[in-house]
Design a protein around this motif. Structure first.
Motif, short mmCIF file in Angstrom:
data_model
loop_
_atom_site.label_atom_id
_atom_site.label_comp_id
_atom_site.label_asym_id
_atom_site.label_seq_id
_atom_site.Cartn_x
_atom_site.Cartn_y
_atom_site.Cartn_z
N HIS A 27 24.18 28.22 33.09
CA HIS A 27 24.20 29.75 33.37
C HIS A 27 23.94 30.68 32.49
O HIS A 27 23.99 32.03 32.45
N HIS A 52 38.50 27.82 43.51
CA HIS A 52 38.08 28.58 44.43
C HIS A 52 39.07 28.48 45.73
O HIS A 52 39.01 27.95 46.85
N ARG A 69 33.74 34.96 49.50
CA ARG A 69 33.61 33.40 49.92
C ARG A 69 32.61 32.99 50.62
O ARG A 69 32.55 33.74 51.89
N ASN A 70 32.01 32.24 50.27
CA ASN A 70 30.75 31.96 51.26
C ASN A 70 31.21 30.73 52.08
O ASN A 70 32.43 30.03 52.30
N ILE A 74 33.07 28.40 48.47
CA ILE A 74 32.81 28.83 47.19
C ILE A 74 32.99 30.27 46.95
O ILE A 74 32.39 31.06 47.63
N LEU A 76 32.51 33.67 45.23
CA LEU A 76 31.35 33.99 44.39
C LEU A 76 31.65 35.81 44.06
O LEU A 76 32.11 36.38 44.56
N LYS A 108 32.39 33.81 36.80
CA LYS A 108 33.38 32.54 37.09
C LYS A 108 32.42 31.49 37.60
O LYS A 108 31.23 31.66 37.94
N CYS A 109 32.91 30.40 37.70
CA CYS A 109 32.29 29.16 38.29
C CYS A 109 32.00 29.49 39.75
O CYS A 109 32.55 29.74 40.52
N ASP A 110 30.49 29.22 39.92
CA ASP A 110 29.82 29.04 41.29
C ASP A 110 29.58 27.92 41.67
O ASP A 110 28.73 27.73 42.77
N ILE A 113 25.95 26.86 42.22
CA ILE A 113 25.16 26.89 43.80
C ILE A 113 23.90 26.65 43.70
O ILE A 113 23.28 25.92 44.71
#
Length: 152
Positions: A27, A52, A69-70, A74, A76, A108-110, A113
């Motif tokens: 990242h 998540h 949220r996708n 996840i 995002l 934050k953690c994605d 993706i």
């Protein structure tokens, strides 16, 4: 579409921090924010990461709806919308939200993706020498988690 998640099996973590380094490199994060971090309390290690959440408190707390949220589950952050108010940092029950001073936005953690879109494992999972970091469809990972409990 099935929900993806990330799981750490704490018993197998040896506290090498390879996951943290891999995440920062992936990242391109500088000093400060860590999207995954391992807290040491010898002899135990406690990975801290975004879960998540289904009803993500960070998303609820965001005053400008920069967190979404996708379809894969996840959570995002849209950095273009984030105003850097840090409300999401306070709302996260896991302490997983971070603030990047360089961009003045929450990070934050994605689940990496971009890597997922190329059928690659998240950087933290790929770098873990003890293979204690799993990712994938949440329901299948939950089965994996339950098996040792039921057989033991």
């Amino acid at each position: 579409m099935e929900k993806l998640t990330l799981m750490f099996f704490k018993k197998e973590c040896m506290g090498c921090h390879a996951c943290e380094v891999a995440c920062k490199q992936e990242h391109e994060l500088g000093i400060g924010p860590r999207l995954v971090r391992v807290v040491e309390n010898a002899p135990d290690f406690f990975p801290i990461h975004c879960h998540h959440c289904a009803n993500a408190p960070c998303k609820v707390s965001c005053p400008v709806e920069a967190i979404s949220r996708n379809e894969r589950g996840i959570v995002l952050i849209d950095k273009g919308l984030c105003i850097g108010c840090k409300a999401c940092l306070e709302a996260c029950p896991f302490g997983a939200m971070q603030y990047d001073n360089a961009t003045e936005t929450a990070v934050k953690c994605d689940l990496c993706i971009e890597r997922l879109n190329h059928n690659e494992a998240p950087a933290c999972s790929n770098a873990c020498p003890t293979r204690c970091i799993f990712w994938g469809v949440a329901a299948k990972l939950n089965e994996k988690l339950e098996k040792p409990v039921l057989s033991g």
